[in-house]
Write an enzyme that holds these catalytic residues in place. Structure first.
Site, short mmCIF file in Angstrom:
data_model
loop_
_atom_site.label_atom_id
_atom_site.label_comp_id
_atom_site.label_asym_id
_atom_site.label_seq_id
_atom_site.Cartn_x
_atom_site.Cartn_y
_atom_site.Cartn_z
N GLY A 13 0.83 -1.21 0.00
CA GLY A 13 0.00 0.00 0.00
C GLY A 13 0.86 1.25 0.00
CB ALA A 14 4.36 1.69 -0.91
CB SER A 15 0.46 3.76 -4.57
OG SER A 15 -0.78 3.40 -4.00
CB VAL A 64 -2.43 -7.51 -0.31
CG1 VAL A 64 -1.11 -6.78 -0.42
CG2 VAL A 64 -3.55 -6.56 0.08
CG ASN A 90 0.23 1.01 4.84
OD1 ASN A 90 -0.20 1.70 5.76
ND2 ASN A 90 0.02 1.33 3.56
CE1 TYR A 155 -9.58 -0.07 7.99
CE2 TYR A 155 -10.19 0.74 10.17
CZ TYR A 155 -9.32 0.73 9.09
OH TYR A 155 -8.19 1.51 9.13
CB ALA A 156 -13.53 -3.05 14.09
CE LYS A 159 -6.61 -1.70 9.26
NZ LYS A 159 -5.31 -1.75 8.58
CB ILE A 188 -3.68 9.28 9.86
CG1 ILE A 188 -3.34 8.47 11.13
CG2 ILE A 188 -2.42 9.86 9.21
CD1 ILE A 188 -2.74 9.26 12.27
P1 NDP Z 1 -5.14 4.99 1.60
O1 NDP Z 1 -6.48 4.58 1.11
O2 NDP Z 1 -4.72 6.41 1.43
O3 NDP Z 1 -4.03 4.06 0.91
C1 NDP Z 1 -4.20 2.67 0.87
C2 NDP Z 1 -3.06 2.03 0.14
O4 NDP Z 1 -3.29 0.62 0.09
C3 NDP Z 1 -2.92 2.51 -1.28
O5 NDP Z 1 -1.54 2.59 -1.62
C4 NDP Z 1 -3.58 1.40 -2.10
O6 NDP Z 1 -3.01 1.35 -3.40
C5 NDP Z 1 -3.21 0.18 -1.25
N1 NDP Z 1 -4.10 -0.96 -1.45
C6 NDP Z 1 -5.44 -1.01 -1.25
N2 NDP Z 1 -5.91 -2.23 -1.60
C7 NDP Z 1 -4.83 -2.96 -2.00
C8 NDP Z 1 -4.66 -4.26 -2.51
N3 NDP Z 1 -5.70 -5.11 -2.67
N4 NDP Z 1 -3.41 -4.68 -2.83
C9 NDP Z 1 -2.34 -3.85 -2.68
N5 NDP Z 1 -2.45 -2.60 -2.22
C10 NDP Z 1 -3.67 -2.15 -1.90
O7 NDP Z 1 -5.08 4.56 3.13
P2 NDP Z 1 -4.23 5.14 4.39
O8 NDP Z 1 -2.90 5.54 3.94
O9 NDP Z 1 -5.09 6.06 5.13
O10 NDP Z 1 -4.14 3.81 5.25
C11 NDP Z 1 -3.04 2.93 5.23
C12 NDP Z 1 -3.25 1.88 6.30
O11 NDP Z 1 -3.40 2.53 7.56
C13 NDP Z 1 -4.51 1.04 6.10
O12 NDP Z 1 -4.27 -0.28 6.49
C14 NDP Z 1 -5.49 1.71 7.04
O13 NDP Z 1 -6.47 0.81 7.46
C15 NDP Z 1 -4.58 2.11 8.19
N6 NDP Z 1 -5.12 3.18 9.02
C16 NDP Z 1 -5.41 4.42 8.49
C17 NDP Z 1 -5.93 5.39 9.32
C18 NDP Z 1 -6.26 6.75 8.82
O14 NDP Z 1 -6.84 7.54 9.61
N7 NDP Z 1 -5.94 7.12 7.59
C19 NDP Z 1 -6.19 5.13 10.74
C20 NDP Z 1 -5.84 3.80 11.17
C21 NDP Z 1 -5.32 2.88 10.34
P3 NDP Z 1 -3.76 0.74 -4.71
O15 NDP Z 1 -5.17 1.24 -4.67
O16 NDP Z 1 -2.95 1.23 -5.86
O17 NDP Z 1 -3.66 -0.75 -4.56
#
Ligand code: NDP
Length: 248
Positions: A13-15, A64, A90, A155-156, A159, A188
């Protein structure tokens, strides 16, 4: 600042959002970072950002939620770098709705991505990590995995499940020099939370003692800490990074 020079890291999820921030921060600390997500073009942009700052990184398109994609993606990472020493699970999604109206697909999609995905990615890189006798696995959980949240049973559960994986795996691999920890972010500001309406956002912030949302960089800094030598004696821990929203 942590020194991760020469270490190989994989961030799912690094994008964008927290994953992107983790990749940038790990690279800044000296690690070579493999970035994974579904959208290759967006990953390439983050890779370019890291390289522009003299870091080392490469993009790997990986879903994933697909076991096949994880297998081929992990194989490509291992062929390129030989091992993964720091894994940040992530990648995550939400499909919010009340239990009464939640469709089976909304449950399945969230569990497949957030929980089973993290398990399978871990499994795919664990053998070389065990052989390496040094490793850091960091699972991005959530405050919601500890407190629960109406409209987020899927989701909960995912997590809270990550916390179960963290503590169980920590016991399995401790003797091989591998630590397994979770970071539980609060609210966040990222693309994930940008879709929330202003009223909900204000209500959420009113519950945070520090009086503001957190930043993706603040989560990334805690991830780098857990990956560093300074955290060598910490395992099976859930690090709350939530502005005091929940005090465990
Ligand atoms: P974003 O939605 O901004 O980013 C999610 C990332 O996950 C994207 O890079 C997306 O890229 C990738 N992703 C989603 N589905 C898949 C998949 N099937 N395979 C590979 N990559 C995937 O989320 P956040 O940055 O806000 O969240 C990141 C993590 O932190 C999550 O696990 C979230 O639950 C957790 N979190 C976030 C909080 C917040 O307040 N923002 C609070 C608590 C936890 P792409 O779509 O290109 O695959």
């Amino acid at each position: 600042m942590a020194n991760l020079q020469g270490r190989i890291a994989l961030v799912t999820g690094a994008s964008q959002g927290i994953g992107r921030a983790c990749a940038l921060e790990l690279a800044r600390a000296g690690a070579t970072v493999a970035l994974a997500a579904r959208n290759q073009a967006k990953l390439e942009e983050v890779v370019a950002e890291i390289e522009a700052a003299s870091g080392q990184a490469a993009a790997f398109a990986l879903d994933v939620a697909s076991e096949e994609s994880i297998k081929s993606g992990a194989k490509a990472v291992l062929e390129r770098f030989g091992k993964v020493e720091i894994l940040v699970n992530n990648a995550g999604i939400t499909r919010d709705t009340l239990t009464m109206t939640m469709k089976r697909a909304e449950w399945d999609d969230v569990l497949a991505t957030n929980l089973t995905g993290a398990f399978l990615v871990t499994q795919a890189v664990l053998r070389p990590m065990l052989k390496n006798r040094w490793g850091r696995i960091i699972n991005i959980s959530s405050v919601v995995g500890r407190t629960g949240q109406a409209g987020q049973v899927n989701y909960a559960a995912s997590k809270a499940g990550l916390i179960g994986i963290t503590r169980s795996l920590a016991r399995e691999v401790a003797s091989r020099g591998i630590t397994v920890n979770a970071v539980a972010p609060g609210y966040i500001e990222t693309p994930m939370t940008a879709v929330l309406d202003e009223k909900l956002r204000d209500a959420m912030i009113a519950t945070i003692p520090l009086g503001r949302a957190g930043t993706d960089a603040e989560i990334a800094q805690s991830v780098v800490f857990l990956a560093s030598d300074a955290a060598a004696y910490i395992t099976g821990h859930v690090l709350d990074v939530n502005g005091g929203m929940f005090m465990g």
